[in-house]
Design a protein around this motif. Structure first.
Motif, short mmCIF file in Angstrom:
data_model
loop_
_atom_site.label_atom_id
_atom_site.label_comp_id
_atom_site.label_asym_id
_atom_site.label_seq_id
_atom_site.Cartn_x
_atom_site.Cartn_y
_atom_site.Cartn_z
N MET A 14 0.85 -1.20 0.00
CA MET A 14 0.00 0.00 0.00
C MET A 14 0.88 1.25 0.00
SD MET A 14 -3.00 1.12 2.71
CE MET A 14 -3.89 -0.42 2.46
N ALA A 15 0.51 2.20 -0.80
CA ALA A 15 1.30 3.43 -0.90
C ALA A 15 1.31 4.18 0.42
CB ALA A 15 0.72 4.32 -2.00
N LEU A 16 2.42 4.91 0.64
CA LEU A 16 2.58 5.64 1.90
C LEU A 16 1.44 6.63 2.12
CD1 LEU A 16 4.19 6.34 4.42
CD2 LEU A 16 5.55 7.92 3.03
N ILE A 17 1.01 7.30 1.05
CA ILE A 17 -0.04 8.30 1.19
C ILE A 17 -1.35 7.68 1.66
CG2 ILE A 17 -0.76 8.12 -1.23
CD1 ILE A 17 -0.70 11.31 0.95
N ILE A 47 -0.96 6.96 5.35
CA ILE A 47 -1.10 8.21 6.11
C ILE A 47 -2.57 8.54 6.30
CG2 ILE A 47 -0.75 10.71 6.01
CD1 ILE A 47 1.94 10.15 4.62
N LYS A 48 -3.35 8.38 5.21
CA LYS A 48 -4.78 8.66 5.30
C LYS A 48 -5.46 7.74 6.31
CE LYS A 48 -8.95 9.23 2.49
NZ LYS A 48 -9.81 8.54 3.47
N GLN A 49 -5.12 6.46 6.28
CA GLN A 49 -5.72 5.51 7.23
C GLN A 49 -5.35 5.87 8.66
OE1 GLN A 49 -5.53 1.30 6.69
NE2 GLN A 49 -5.65 1.42 4.45
N LEU A 50 -4.08 6.21 8.87
CA LEU A 50 -3.62 6.53 10.22
C LEU A 50 -4.28 7.81 10.72
CD1 LEU A 50 -1.77 5.70 12.54
CD2 LEU A 50 0.08 7.00 11.46
N ARG A 51 -4.44 8.75 9.81
CA ARG A 51 -5.10 10.01 10.20
C ARG A 51 -6.56 9.77 10.56
NH1 ARG A 51 -5.95 15.59 6.70
NH2 ARG A 51 -6.22 16.95 8.49
N ASP A 52 -7.23 8.94 9.78
CA ASP A 52 -8.62 8.61 10.07
C ASP A 52 -8.75 7.89 11.41
OD1 ASP A 52 -9.43 9.73 7.71
OD2 ASP A 52 -9.51 7.84 6.61
N ARG A 53 -7.75 7.06 11.72
CA ARG A 53 -7.79 6.29 12.95
C ARG A 53 -7.50 7.14 14.18
NH1 ARG A 53 -4.11 0.90 13.76
NH2 ARG A 53 -5.34 0.24 11.94
N THR A 54 -6.56 8.08 14.04
CA THR A 54 -6.10 8.81 15.22
C THR A 54 -6.50 10.28 15.25
OG1 THR A 54 -4.01 9.44 14.19
CG2 THR A 54 -4.08 7.31 15.33
N ALA A 76 -4.67 12.55 14.08
CA ALA A 76 -3.43 13.32 14.17
C ALA A 76 -3.15 14.04 12.85
CB ALA A 76 -2.27 12.40 14.53
N GLY A 77 -2.22 15.00 12.88
CA GLY A 77 -1.88 15.77 11.69
C GLY A 77 -1.16 14.93 10.65
N LEU A 78 -1.15 15.41 9.41
CA LEU A 78 -0.54 14.66 8.30
C LEU A 78 0.95 14.39 8.54
CD1 LEU A 78 -2.20 16.40 5.22
CD2 LEU A 78 -2.57 14.06 5.99
N MET A 79 1.68 15.42 8.94
CA MET A 79 3.12 15.26 9.13
C MET A 79 3.43 14.33 10.30
SD MET A 79 4.21 16.78 6.59
CE MET A 79 5.95 16.50 6.93
N ASP A 80 2.59 14.40 11.36
CA ASP A 80 2.78 13.49 12.49
C ASP A 80 2.53 12.05 12.06
OD1 ASP A 80 3.49 15.41 14.34
OD2 ASP A 80 1.44 15.77 15.00
N CYS A 81 1.50 11.85 11.24
CA CYS A 81 1.20 10.50 10.75
C CYS A 81 2.34 9.96 9.87
CB CYS A 81 -0.11 10.50 9.96
SG CYS A 81 -1.58 10.74 10.98
N LYS A 82 2.86 10.84 9.03
CA LYS A 82 3.97 10.43 8.17
C LYS A 82 5.18 10.04 9.00
CE LYS A 82 6.94 12.04 4.39
NZ LYS A 82 7.27 13.18 3.49
N ALA A 83 5.50 10.87 10.00
CA ALA A 83 6.65 10.58 10.86
C ALA A 83 6.45 9.27 11.61
CB ALA A 83 6.87 11.73 11.83
N ALA A 84 5.23 9.03 12.09
CA ALA A 84 4.93 7.81 12.83
C ALA A 84 5.14 6.58 11.96
CB ALA A 84 3.50 7.86 13.35
#
Length: 290
Positions: A1-4, A7-14, A16-24
């Protein structure tokens, strides 16, 4: 699955901000579960940094469980009014209320332990300090519980009556929200409070030249009258009923006419008794620099 997409899944789950999700994700080999934990841990770190902040805004809420017959009233605090008005915070407070109703914790400490994950996730999502300040659970039993929320959650009131009377119950809850009585009846006033007020009125009488030549017995009656008047304004049943101002009837008279008694009431006003910090923006920036 692509990183983007991750990031969207993690943001929906938490939330959190886009950059925080990317860093995580980058710090955890793009593992969603580990990245979620990483954000939660980061949220805990944020909360620790905010420990000296004062959470004086928030919401007061009532929630009823129809199945178990219990109603909870609670106050959850946050730092800013902006967050308090948001849907995410309202959802947090509702979920906390649900957990309390479901698990019936013995006290605030137990309730905080029960809802730790909810507050941790909220800190990650909203970036503020949150606090469950107080709550009370009331069981219906043979009684009837009525509630009222004022100003979108700035004040919450529960009134418990011994008879079913929705109109009176709501009216009393609105009256209590507006008038903020300290006591249900004069019987609830402690002797220490009466003694304290009597001393105050006695000292005031000594400074009043009009009372200088009054006989001792008359002076006692005058002081007693002033004490009674002082407390009458704080006693619910002695207050003029807010929803019937034309007749001038007191709450106690209305209850007597309706052949109904108030078993108890609970009133929470957000932030009452909390000293709000008054730092200006410049001072806050400088404190962060230091």
């Amino acid at each position: 699955m692509a990183l983007i997409d991750l990031i969207k899944q993690l943001r929906d789950r938490t939330g959190a901000g886009l950059m925080d999700c990317k860093a995580a994700l980058l710090n955890n080999n793009e593992d969603l579960d580990k990245a979620t934990d990483w954000l939660r841990e980061k949220g805990l770190a944020k909360a620790a940094k905010k420990a000296d902040r004062i959470a004086a805004e928030g919401l007061a809420l009532t929630k009823t469980c129809e199945k178990c017959g219990k109603t909870v009233i609670l106050e959850v605090n946050c730092e800013t009014d902006f967050v308090a008005k948001g849907d995410a915070f309202k959802e947090l407070v509702d979920n906390v209320a649900g957990q309390i109703l479901m698990n019936n914790p013995a006290n605030v400490e137990a309730a905080k332990e029960l809802t730790t994950s909810l507050f941790t996730d909220a800190t990650v999502k909203m970036g503020e300090k949150f606090d469950l300040r107080r709550f009370e659970v009331i069981e219906k039993g043979d009684q009837f519980i009525y509630s009222y929320i004022h100003m979108g959650g700035k004040i919450a009131v529960i009134v418990v009556l011994d008879k079913e009377n929705p109109e009176l119950g709501k009216g009393l809850a609105m009256h209590i929200a507006a008038n903020n009585p300290s006591y249900l009846s004069t019987n609830d006033i402690g002797s220490d409070a009466i003694e304290h007020e009597t001393k105050i009125q006695l000292e005031a009488a000594k400074q009043d030249p009009k009372l200088a030549d009054k006989p001792e017995e008359m002076l006692k009656k005058i002081i007693g009258g002033k004490v009674n008047k002082y407390f009458a304004e704080m006693v619910l049943v002695e207050q003029p009923y807010l929803l019937d101002t034309e007749s001038g009837k007191k709450v106690g008279q209305v209850l007597q006419e309706q052949k109904t008694n108030i078993v108890k009431y609970v009133r929470y006003q957000v932030g009452e008794g909390i000293e709000k910090r008054k730092d200006d923006f410049a001072s806050e920036v400088m404190s962060q620099v230091k």
